[in-house]
Structure formats: C-alpha cells, structure tokens
Design a protein around this motif. Structure first.
Motif, PDB file in Angstrom:
ATOM      1  N   TYR A  59      62.731 -35.953  49.324  1.00 40.26           N
ATOM      2  CA  TYR A  59      64.007 -36.163  49.998  1.00 40.26           C
ATOM      3  C   TYR A  59      64.287 -35.009  50.946  1.00 40.26           C
ATOM      4  CZ  TYR A  59      65.023 -39.887  46.686  1.00 40.26           C
ATOM      5  OH  TYR A  59      64.974 -41.053  45.970  1.00 40.26           O
ATOM      6  N   LYS A  60      65.034 -35.297  52.027  1.00 37.07           N
ATOM      7  CA  LYS A  60      65.445 -34.269  52.971  1.00 37.07           C
ATOM      8  C   LYS A  60      66.965 -34.304  53.122  1.00 37.07           C
ATOM      9  CE  LYS A  60      64.844 -37.241  57.052  1.00 37.07           C
ATOM     10  NZ  LYS A  60      64.141 -37.410  58.353  1.00 37.07           N
ATOM     11  N   ALA A  61      67.551 -33.162  53.466  1.00 35.21           N
ATOM     12  CA  ALA A  61      69.004 -33.051  53.588  1.00 35.21           C
ATOM     13  C   ALA A  61      69.538 -34.029  54.629  1.00 35.21           C
ATOM     14  CB  ALA A  61      69.379 -31.626  53.960  1.00 35.21           C
ATOM     15  N   TYR A  62      70.681 -34.649  54.300  1.00 41.47           N
ATOM     16  CA  TYR A  62      71.280 -35.639  55.196  1.00 41.47           C
ATOM     17  C   TYR A  62      72.804 -35.479  55.209  1.00 41.47           C
ATOM     18  CZ  TYR A  62      71.286 -40.144  57.689  1.00 41.47           C
ATOM     19  OH  TYR A  62      71.412 -41.142  58.631  1.00 41.47           O
ATOM     20  N   GLY A  63      73.256 -34.224  55.150  1.00 45.09           N
ATOM     21  CA  GLY A  63      74.680 -33.944  55.256  1.00 45.09           C
ATOM     22  C   GLY A  63      75.343 -33.689  53.913  1.00 45.09           C
ATOM     23  N   SER A  64      76.576 -33.201  53.974  1.00 40.82           N
ATOM     24  CA  SER A  64      77.357 -32.939  52.771  1.00 40.82           C
ATOM     25  C   SER A  64      78.828 -33.152  53.069  1.00 40.82           C
ATOM     26  CB  SER A  64      77.117 -31.514  52.268  1.00 40.82           C
ATOM     27  OG  SER A  64      77.563 -30.562  53.221  1.00 40.82           O
ATOM     28  N   PHE A  65      79.611 -33.315  52.000  1.00 41.85           N
ATOM     29  CA  PHE A  65      81.038 -33.586  52.112  1.00 41.85           C
ATOM     30  C   PHE A  65      81.783 -32.659  51.151  1.00 41.85           C
ATOM     31  CE2 PHE A  65      78.490 -37.525  52.180  1.00 41.85           C
ATOM     32  CZ  PHE A  65      78.581 -37.830  53.535  1.00 41.85           C
ATOM     33  N   GLY A  66      82.838 -32.011  51.648  1.00 41.19           N
ATOM     34  CA  GLY A  66      83.623 -31.111  50.819  1.00 41.19           C
ATOM     35  C   GLY A  66      84.759 -31.829  50.110  1.00 41.19           C
ATOM     36  N   GLY A  67      85.447 -31.095  49.237  1.00 41.14           N
ATOM     37  CA  GLY A  67      86.626 -31.630  48.577  1.00 41.14           C
ATOM     38  C   GLY A  67      86.380 -32.277  47.232  1.00 41.14           C
ATOM     39  N   PHE A  68      85.226 -32.000  46.604  1.00 43.99           N
ATOM     40  CA  PHE A  68      84.885 -32.663  45.346  1.00 43.99           C
ATOM     41  C   PHE A  68      84.837 -31.691  44.161  1.00 43.99           C
ATOM     42  CE2 PHE A  68      83.516 -35.590  48.588  1.00 43.99           C
ATOM     43  CZ  PHE A  68      83.810 -36.830  48.052  1.00 43.99           C
ATOM     44  N   LYS A  69      85.560 -30.590  44.259  1.00 46.23           N
ATOM     45  CA  LYS A  69      85.542 -29.574  43.208  1.00 46.23           C
ATOM     46  C   LYS A  69      86.040 -30.116  41.875  1.00 46.23           C
ATOM     47  CE  LYS A  69      85.028 -25.168  42.040  1.00 46.23           C
ATOM     48  NZ  LYS A  69      83.732 -24.448  42.128  1.00 46.23           N
ATOM     49  N   SER A  70      87.038 -30.982  41.899  1.00 47.87           N
ATOM     50  CA  SER A  70      87.649 -31.468  40.653  1.00 47.87           C
ATOM     51  C   SER A  70      86.907 -32.648  40.039  1.00 47.87           C
ATOM     52  CB  SER A  70      89.104 -31.877  40.911  1.00 47.87           C
ATOM     53  OG  SER A  70      89.166 -32.985  41.797  1.00 47.87           O
ATOM     54  N   PHE A  71      85.847 -33.123  40.696  1.00 55.74           N
ATOM     55  CA  PHE A  71      85.148 -34.302  40.189  1.00 55.74           C
ATOM     56  C   PHE A  71      84.111 -33.916  39.138  1.00 55.74           C
ATOM     57  CE2 PHE A  71      87.190 -35.929  43.877  1.00 55.74           C
ATOM     58  CZ  PHE A  71      87.408 -37.268  43.607  1.00 55.74           C
ATOM     59  N   LYS A  72      83.885 -34.836  38.214  1.00 56.44           N
ATOM     60  CA  LYS A  72      83.098 -34.542  37.013  1.00 56.44           C
ATOM     61  C   LYS A  72      81.774 -35.290  36.947  1.00 56.44           C
ATOM     62  CE  LYS A  72      83.731 -34.662  31.957  1.00 56.44           C
ATOM     63  NZ  LYS A  72      84.710 -35.010  30.887  1.00 56.44           N
ATOM     64  N   THR A  73      81.811 -36.593  37.145  1.00 61.82           N
ATOM     65  CA  THR A  73      80.594 -37.392  37.058  1.00 61.82           C
ATOM     66  C   THR A  73      80.680 -38.561  38.024  1.00 61.82           C
ATOM     67  OG1 THR A  73      79.050 -38.451  35.517  1.00 61.82           O
ATOM     68  CG2 THR A  73      81.390 -38.945  35.223  1.00 61.82           C
ATOM     69  N   MET A  74      79.557 -39.263  38.209  1.00 65.15           N
ATOM     70  CA  MET A  74      79.541 -40.349  39.189  1.00 65.15           C
ATOM     71  C   MET A  74      78.390 -41.300  38.913  1.00 65.15           C
ATOM     72  SD  MET A  74      78.077 -38.374  42.551  1.00 65.15           S
ATOM     73  CE  MET A  74      76.438 -37.636  42.572  1.00 65.15           C
ATOM     74  N   ALA A  75      78.510 -42.493  39.505  1.00 62.77           N
ATOM     75  CA  ALA A  75      77.448 -43.499  39.457  1.00 62.77           C
ATOM     76  C   ALA A  75      77.599 -44.393  40.679  1.00 62.77           C
ATOM     77  CB  ALA A  75      77.532 -44.327  38.180  1.00 62.77           C
ATOM     78  N   MET A  76      76.501 -44.984  41.118  1.00 60.92           N
ATOM     79  CA  MET A  76      76.550 -45.915  42.238  1.00 60.92           C
ATOM     80  C   MET A  76      77.148 -47.240  41.774  1.00 60.92           C
ATOM     81  SD  MET A  76      75.803 -46.055  45.488  1.00 60.92           S
ATOM     82  CE  MET A  76      74.856 -44.522  45.490  1.00 60.92           C
ATOM     83  N   ILE A  77      78.136 -47.765  42.542  1.00 61.23           N
ATOM     84  CA  ILE A  77      78.721 -49.059  42.198  1.00 61.23           C
ATOM     85  C   ILE A  77      78.477 -50.098  43.281  1.00 61.23           C
ATOM     86  CG2 ILE A  77      81.022 -48.602  43.174  1.00 61.23           C
ATOM     87  CD1 ILE A  77      82.174 -50.076  40.698  1.00 61.23           C
ATOM     88  N   SER A  78      78.097 -49.657  44.490  1.00 58.49           N
ATOM     89  CA  SER A  78      77.818 -50.616  45.556  1.00 58.49           C
ATOM     90  C   SER A  78      76.858 -50.005  46.562  1.00 58.49           C
ATOM     91  CB  SER A  78      79.120 -51.024  46.261  1.00 58.49           C
ATOM     92  OG  SER A  78      78.917 -52.143  47.097  1.00 58.49           O
TER      93      SER A  78
END
Length: 220
Positions: free
Chosen positions: A91-110
C-alpha cells in the motif's frame, strides 16, 4: 482488524483473505480450504511502524463496468485517519484526515464506486458514519447515528444483510469476551433504524476479530 473477503476458486477451494495488525506490523493473512482437506494458512508481513494505530479497515470494490478501488484506512492515536491505496503487493499513502482523536474503533459499512463509508465509535460511546469519497483531495462527511450506548465495544464487525441496504453489526466487548448483535437499516444519520438482538451466546475470546464476507457492503 480489517474485513476479510471470501471467494470460491474454480477447483472448489474456499479462499479468504484480509489484513491484520500484530506487534506493530501489518500482515496479509489468507486461508485456502480445499474440498475435504485441512485449511492452508499463510501470513505475509507487509511492513512495520503500525504501533500507534488503534484500528484498521479495508475497502475492496470492483464491478463489471471496470470501476474499482482498494483502500486501507488506519485510525491513529495522533487523531488522524490515514488512507492508503493498494499498490502492487502493498500500500502507498493516499492522504489523511484530522479530527479523529476521540474515536475508538471502526469497520467498513459501505463500499461504492465513488465512496467508502466507515462505521466508527468514540470513547464516549457515540456512533458515527464517516463517508469518504474515493478522490484523493475529498473531505469526509461525518454523520452522527447515536449519541451514546457504544462505549463498551473495542471491535465492530459488519456484514451485508438483505436487499434494502441493511447491515448486521456485531459489537465486541473484549473485557467480557461478549458480542452483541444489531440489525441496521441503511445508514441515514440519526434516522438510522437499529434493532438490538442482544448478546450472542458464544464467547468472543482473543483480541483480534474480523467479519468474513462474500458480498459488497452497501450499508450507506
């Protein structure tokens, strides 16, 4: 851990593959089960430097029209959500997004031709969808689904359900080795309908869990 994808080969073998983090390293894991035989398991190290990541999720979209994308998302303790595009065997870097400090876990839904959507929880227990267009410069759209009630889950598992963009979601509490099942309508912010089916009567031991799917996720 990411979603694991399943398929059947021409020889009738059951094939599943996905990504996982272990000891700060990223691995591609695959399992091949020939008819009437034991499974063959392989794990290939893709790289190190993942110690600061709390969770990963993957999209793997392709359709008969030739539209396709394959992304890896990583939720970092520094508050950024990183995106990586598949490149060869890595994989190669494709950008990033800030503002997710308070988030804990995740999963793909769509995963759709022009966007991916993550289902994410915060440490305070809120539940959100994060709609991310596939273009490199696009910004995510964050929508609240529920303000509270999801703080006990360290892992989320998602599977496609039915023909109306529904999803089955399992929240896993690692402290009690418990999994709780929910049915979601198509994700529409706070208008999303959620039905709880309670605790699943099996133990969810271990610290790594993944959903296995042979259908494209379309929950948003």
């Amino acid at each position: 851990m990411s979603t694991w994808y399943m398929s059947t080969t021409r020889q009738g073998e059951q094939y599943s593959y996905g990504l996982l983090l272990q000891g700060g390293n990223l691995y591609r894991h695959s399992t091949i089960t020939p008819p009437g035989s034991r499974a063959r398991v392989t794990a290939t190290k893709l790289g190190g430097g993942w110690t600061s990541f709390k969770a990963i999720a993957t999209s793997n979209y392709a359709d008969p029209l030739g539209r396709k994308h394959s992304f890896l998302y990583g939720l970092n303790t520094n508050g950024n959500l990183y995106r990586y595009a598949a490149s060869g065997t890595g994989y190669k870097a494709y950008g990033s997004f800030g503002g997710f400090k308070s988030f804990k876990t995740m999963a793909m839904i769509s995963q759709q031709p022009t966007y991916d959507t993550l289902l994410m929880t915060t440490t305070a227990g809120a539940l959100y969808t994060i709609h991310i267009p596939t273009t490199a410069t696009a910004k995510p759209v964050v929508k609240l689904i529920r303000k509270s009630g999801w703080s006990s889950f360290e892992s989320l598992l998602v599977e496609h359900c039915g023909n109306n963009y529904g999803s089955v979601v399992v929240g896993i509490d690692h402290n009690t080795d418990s999994g709780y099942q929910y049915a979601f309508s198509r994700a529409k912010g706070t208008a999303t309908a959620i039905t709880s089916y309670g605790r699943i009567p099996v133990a969810f031991t271990g610290a790594v869990h993944a959903s296995r799917t042979n259908a494209w996720l379309d929950g948003e």
